[in-house]
Design a protein around this motif. Structure first.
Motif, PDB file in Angstrom:
ATOM      1  N   GLY A   1       0.827  -1.198   0.000  1.00  0.00           N
ATOM      2  CA  GLY A   1       0.000   0.000   0.000  1.00  0.00           C
ATOM      3  C   GLY A   1       0.860   1.246   0.000  1.00  0.00           C
ATOM      4  O   GLY A   1       2.078   1.182   0.204  1.00  0.00           O
TER       5      GLY A   1
ATOM      6  N   ARG B   1      -3.667   4.572  -1.043  1.00  0.00           N
ATOM      7  CA  ARG B   1      -4.009   3.356  -1.761  1.00  0.00           C
ATOM      8  C   ARG B   1      -3.669   2.179  -0.850  1.00  0.00           C
ATOM      9  O   ARG B   1      -2.508   1.969  -0.517  1.00  0.00           O
ATOM     10  CB  ARG B   1      -3.232   3.241  -3.075  1.00  0.00           C
TER      11      ARG B   1
ATOM     12  N   PRO C   1      -4.477  -2.028   0.082  1.00  0.00           N
ATOM     13  CA  PRO C   1      -5.117  -3.296  -0.273  1.00  0.00           C
ATOM     14  C   PRO C   1      -6.091  -3.722   0.813  1.00  0.00           C
ATOM     15  O   PRO C   1      -5.875  -3.429   2.004  1.00  0.00           O
ATOM     16  CB  PRO C   1      -3.935  -4.274  -0.380  1.00  0.00           C
ATOM     17  N   PRO C   2      -7.163  -4.423   0.463  1.00  0.00           N
ATOM     18  CA  PRO C   2      -8.167  -4.817   1.471  1.00  0.00           C
ATOM     19  C   PRO C   2      -7.601  -5.747   2.539  1.00  0.00           C
ATOM     20  O   PRO C   2      -8.139  -5.803   3.652  1.00  0.00           O
ATOM     21  CB  PRO C   2      -9.247  -5.509   0.638  1.00  0.00           C
ATOM     22  N   GLU C   3      -6.494  -6.451   2.229  1.00  0.00           N
ATOM     23  CA  GLU C   3      -5.907  -7.383   3.198  1.00  0.00           C
ATOM     24  C   GLU C   3      -5.416  -6.694   4.466  1.00  0.00           C
ATOM     25  O   GLU C   3      -5.197  -7.342   5.494  1.00  0.00           O
ATOM     26  CB  GLU C   3      -4.734  -8.142   2.563  1.00  0.00           C
TER      27      GLU C   3
ATOM     28  N   ARG D   1      -6.994  -5.065   6.476  1.00  0.00           N
ATOM     29  CA  ARG D   1      -7.975  -5.170   7.552  1.00  0.00           C
ATOM     30  C   ARG D   1      -7.825  -6.454   8.365  1.00  0.00           C
ATOM     31  O   ARG D   1      -8.319  -6.533   9.487  1.00  0.00           O
ATOM     32  CB  ARG D   1      -9.394  -5.077   6.968  1.00  0.00           C
ATOM     33  N   THR D   2      -7.165  -7.445   7.803  1.00  0.00           N
ATOM     34  CA  THR D   2      -6.956  -8.702   8.535  1.00  0.00           C
ATOM     35  C   THR D   2      -5.482  -8.951   8.863  1.00  0.00           C
ATOM     36  O   THR D   2      -5.168  -9.576   9.872  1.00  0.00           O
ATOM     37  CB  THR D   2      -7.486  -9.894   7.719  1.00  0.00           C
TER      38      THR D   2
ATOM     39  N   ALA E   1      -7.967   2.779   7.544  1.00  0.00           N
ATOM     40  CA  ALA E   1      -8.171   1.793   6.480  1.00  0.00           C
ATOM     41  C   ALA E   1      -8.494   0.420   7.054  1.00  0.00           C
ATOM     42  O   ALA E   1      -8.801  -0.510   6.304  1.00  0.00           O
ATOM     43  CB  ALA E   1      -6.931   1.714   5.591  1.00  0.00           C
ATOM     44  N   GLY E   2      -8.396   0.280   8.383  1.00  0.00           N
ATOM     45  CA  GLY E   2      -8.820  -0.952   9.025  1.00  0.00           C
ATOM     46  C   GLY E   2      -7.741  -1.823   9.603  1.00  0.00           C
ATOM     47  O   GLY E   2      -8.025  -2.921  10.085  1.00  0.00           O
TER      48      GLY E   2
END
Length: 210
Positions: free
Chosen positions: A98, A117, A119-121, A123-124, A150-151
């Motif tokens: 990111g 920017r 990545p959704p990953e 968040r985990t 962003a989580g």
């Protein structure tokens, strides 16, 4: 400053000495920055969770320790963080990447965001945030906040050199974020630059002028 980890390794110190040197050319600076990034990433990931799995070697079966979860997301604070993150990508080649774009006003020293920017990953998996200089701490605190928003459930901050003022400010704003650095320098000058420092990491890395 309980969140601060100053990595003590002679190979790291040797590279940092050359990185600081005003005579070090841009191409060599980039290479050193990546090598330092790799060493610091190894230290920052020392406590990643592990599990045991069974494997078979050419001679026998055995129990072996492996990562218990996917690699964390690697996040560069643009633009100098790119050079430092390159080393992290060598250590964690499967990690998503990111970017956080921040610019610091030279008069107020306050950061403003121009890009995010992620990545959704994140968040985990959480994130490792790369920025060569932890100076006033304003940009670092802002970047960490963006990644949290962003989580990211957990973040590690990796820098080459840090000033006491920046470490204290980041620790106050984000006491849950550990900092891994090659050196804790003396102080900031009147412009907010780290002393003795290594100059503007972005300009030295990419051969530009401030």
């Amino acid at each position: 400053m309980t969140t601060l980890h100053v990595v003590d390794h002679v190979l790291l110190a040797h590279r940092l000495a050359e990185l600081r040197d005003v005579a070090t050319p841009s191409a060599r600076f980039r290479k050193l920055l990546a090598e330092i990034g790799a060493i610091l990433t190894l230290e920052a990931t020392r406590s990643l969770p592990a599990r045991t799995t069974r494997i078979t070697t050419p001679l026998t079966a055995m129990e072996h320790r492996v990562l218990a979860a996917p690699e964390p997301v690697l996040v560069a604070v643009l633009r100098a963080g790119l050079g430092l993150m390159e080393g992290g990508m060598q250590v964690l080649p499967e990690a998503p990447v990111g970017h956080v774009g921040l610019v610091r006003d030279e008069h107020t020293l306050k950061p403003s965001q121009y890009m995010l920017r992620m990545p959704p990953e994140v968040r985990t998996r959480g994130a490792i945030l790369f920025d060569p200089m932890l100076a006033t701490g304003g940009s670092a605190a802002a970047a960490v906040q963006r990644v949290k928003e962003a989580g990211a459930p957990h973040i590690r901050f990796v820098c080459v050199v840090a000033a006491p003022e920046g470490v204290a400010r980041l620790a106050k704003a984000h006491p849950d974020v550990p900092v891994y650095t090659a050196a804790l320098d003396e102080r900031l000058d009147h412009r907010g630059f780290i002393l003795p420092g290594l100059g503007d990491a972005g300009d030295r890395c990419f051969g530009t002028e401030g």
